[in-house]
Design an enzyme around this catalytic site. Structure first.
Site: not given
Ligand SMILES: *Cc1c(COP(=O)(O)O)cnc(C)c1O
Length: 415
Positions: A190, A218, A249
């Site tokens: 990240s 991610h 996310k």
């Protein structure tokens, strides 16, 4: 002991030292929904300012997408607001199982189990499947939630240098006699936006008889040709034994996470993972939203393709302007400034120009590696990116860092 002045002073001292170290986290209030354009208020009594958000995990621009909102409304109407139960008592609806099946299909895994968050998935999975006869070998830069999960597990813990395959191989040899070995890493990291070498890791795991764990928070939804994740990008779909990921996310950004992978491992989690057994079921409104997200992403790669094009425009634009970026091709784009104060000044100036991006510095990133981390979204239109790029260039000129080397920036600003 009552909450005496002495107790109070203990906390006040600690809070002050956090403040003195410049590490006090001050939250800003967003008065709009999450999107490319947001309205932000600083708690210092400033007025509300309209800015372009380039620091959300809203990679696919789905956080406030009308189709997701509609699906969430439908879920609310048909299945209610809350379940008031954990899964194994009376907290499992048909749609919870439906989502587990859909996630398995999307990721190309055998089975999936939902958790209240990916933090909870990581907190629960290791203890559920490993004993003191086993070893967890993790990349040194894995996410905090994985570190906490490993702490809760009696298996031995060892690490390898970030993405260093020779070092990993040494550690696999060192632990050859363990009952089970699990290699643990993030799919996309990240802070730097670099991708794990999953193909090489899968080969090593096969050679040394180890399990492979990836946290793809991610990545899920947009990495790889059809957005399945890092395993698709690296050509190792079906070879990852344990994938954890988040719905918080790219997949709508509400909340929730899962463990997905080998059937028996998922079943072990269902029987034993404590955050699954002792925390409330994901709300039906969220389940309905994520189901719709996966529908959209399974039918078309339009959103991840747009994200890829946006990312290329952004990386190329910043590079051509003379900024130093962390290498990579993911939508996590770190603009390196090296000096902590410069990162804070830069961020504030960007905000004044209508761009919301945060400066990170030690201990969030290594000493001397301060930066502005930007995250690109399919929700960004070209006019957002152009305006943001203009602002970056304007501020870059102000501090005279464009076209400068790392050494030149450090010589001038320190690190
Ligand atoms: C964001 C993130 C998490 C936490 O996900 P939540 O669902 O918000 O708990 C876990 N692991 C990684 C790698 C993340 O980036």
């Amino acid at each position: 002991m009552a909450y005496s002045d002495k107790v109070k002073a203990i906390y006040q001292d600690q809070l002050k030292s956090i403040q003195d170290a410049g590490l006090f986290k001050q939250e800003r209030f967003i008065h709009s929904s999450q999107a490319a354009d947001i309205e932000v208020e600083f708690p210092t009594g400033s007025s509300i300012k309209k800015v372009i958000n380039v620091c959300a995990n809203n990679y696919l621009g789905l956080s406030s997408h009308p189709e997701i909102l509609k699906a969430a409304h439908d879920g609310l109407d048909s299945r209610g607001y809350g379940m008031s139960s954990v899964r194994f008592i009376c907290g499992t609806q048909d749609i919870h199982r439906e989502l587990e099946n859909k996630v398995s299909e999307f990721l190309g895994t055998e089975d999936t189990i939902l958790f209240p968050s990916c933090m909870d998935a990581n907190a629960g999975v290791f203890e559920a499947i490993l004993t003191s006869e086993d070893v967890m070998i993790s990349d040194r830069l894995v996410h905090a939630s994985i570190i906490d999960g490993m702490r809760l597990c009696p298996a031995q813990h060892d690490t390898f240098k970030h993405s260093n395959m020779e070092h990993l191989e040494k550690k696999l040899q060192l632990h050859a006699n363990k009952r089970l070995k699990v290699v643990i890493n993030d799919g996309v990291y990240s802070m730097d936006g670099d991708t794990a070498k999953l193909d090489e890791m899968a080969a090593l795991c096969e050679k040394y008889d180890a399990l492979l764990f990836v946290d793809d928070s991610h990545s899920t939804g947009f990495i790889g040709k059809t957005g399945r994740g890092t395993h698709e990008k690296c050509g190792v779909m079906g070879k990852i034994d344990i994938i954890t990921t988040t719905f918080g996310k790219a997949l709508g950004g509400a909340s929730g996470g899962c463990v997905s992978g080998r059937k028996e491992i998922v079943e072990m989690c269902r029987q034993k993972a404590r955050p699954y057994l002792f925390s409330n079921t994901i709300a039906p409104v969220v389940v309905s939203g994520v189901l719709r997200v996966l529908d959209i992403l399974s039918k078309s790669t339009e959103r991840r393709d747009k994200l890829e094009a946006n990312t290329k425009f952004w990386r190329d634009g910043l590079t051509d302007a003379g900024f130093i970026l962390k290498d990579g091709d993911t939508p996590i784009v770190s603009v390196m400034l090296f000096n902590a104060k410069l990162s804070q000044d830069f961020s504030r100036d960007l905000f004044d120009l209508g761009i919301y991006a945060i400066g990170f510095f030690f201990p969030v990133v290594p000493q001397g590696a301060a930066r502005i981390r930007t995250q690109i979204s399919a929700g960004h239109e070209m006019h957002h990116l152009e305006k943001a790029l203009d602002a970056f260039i304007q501020v870059g000129k102000k501090y005279e860092i464009l076209g400068k080397t790392k050494q030149e920036i450090i010589d001038r600003y320190g690190c």
